[in-house]
Design a protein around this motif. Sequence first.
Motif, PDB file in Angstrom:
ATOM      1  N   GLY A   1       3.016   1.916  -2.052  1.00 57.00           N
ATOM      2  CA  GLY A   1       4.221   1.644  -2.826  1.00 57.00           C
ATOM      3  C   GLY A   1       5.506   1.697  -2.046  1.00 57.00           C
ATOM      4  N   PHE A   2       5.431   1.780  -0.706  1.00 64.87           N
ATOM      5  CA  PHE A   2       6.661   1.954   0.055  1.00 64.87           C
ATOM      6  C   PHE A   2       7.272   0.651   0.529  1.00 64.87           C
ATOM      7  CE2 PHE A   2       6.398   6.276  -0.333  1.00 64.87           C
ATOM      8  CZ  PHE A   2       5.268   6.836   0.220  1.00 64.87           C
ATOM      9  N   LYS A   3       6.534  -0.415   0.488  1.00 66.73           N
ATOM     10  CA  LYS A   3       7.099  -1.661   0.976  1.00 66.73           C
ATOM     11  C   LYS A   3       6.857  -2.756  -0.034  1.00 66.73           C
ATOM     12  CE  LYS A   3       2.876  -2.481   3.622  1.00 66.73           C
ATOM     13  NZ  LYS A   3       2.272  -2.404   4.966  1.00 66.73           N
TER      14      LYS A   3
ATOM     15  N   ASP B   1       0.832  -1.200   0.000  1.00 67.72           N
ATOM     16  CA  ASP B   1       0.000   0.000   0.000  1.00 67.72           C
ATOM     17  C   ASP B   1       0.862   1.243   0.000  1.00 67.72           C
ATOM     18  OD1 ASP B   1      -2.221  -1.617   2.355  1.00 67.72           O
ATOM     19  OD2 ASP B   1      -2.099  -1.730   0.170  1.00 67.72           O
TER      20      ASP B   1
END
Lengths: 112, 113
Positions: free
Chosen positions: A97-99, A95
Amino acid sequence: SQKIEQNSEALNIQEGKTATLTCNYTNYSPAYLQWYRQDPGRGPVFLLLIRENEKEKRKERLKVTFDTTLKQSLFHITASQPADSATYLCAREGDGGFKTIFGAGTRLFVKA
Amino acid sequence: EAGVTQFPSHSVIEKGQTVTLRCDPISGHDNLYWYRRVMGKEIKFLLHFVKESKQDESGMPNNRFLAERTGGTYSTLKVQPAELEDSGVYFCASSQVTGEKLFFGSGTQLSVL
């Protein structure tokens, strides 16, 4: 919920054949998918990344496809070798795009 | 170029003790991630740093876990006090681009007895 699923059963193939591993996703549309290799006692190693606007990507004996209609990515190893035996992990962006979220992986055994 | 290094490779402690894991990312990688694999399960995200800032710590199990990344270089993950269910392999990874092409260390095998 957003899911990424890989075949939990091990894949056994004969040396020289093509191995095909499957990664399915549900309830969302990833911008990209990644494939990693993991050997026992080691961390995952990045292999390939394919974006949603790319149908196919190749690297040496490896090929990845991304089918947004079927919501599926296929990972192929051509001319497989015993040294290709490992666990292969599919991963999606999380969610925001950070992980990076990993699937459970598929164990591949290549017999000589 | 040195890869991601983690220390120690193995740690055996008793329930209630404290353990600190260390990760040295690849030089120049602003993104640093911690993951955990519990026996038989998939690799689970714990948290993500961008430089010294925590970008996402939604995967941290509870407040017994504390991660820091002083100066935006190496990172530590402290578990205090450790519980039996904390046993597993803790992986650290780093990347240049957020979320893409992660480089992993070999992990720390933590056993809580």
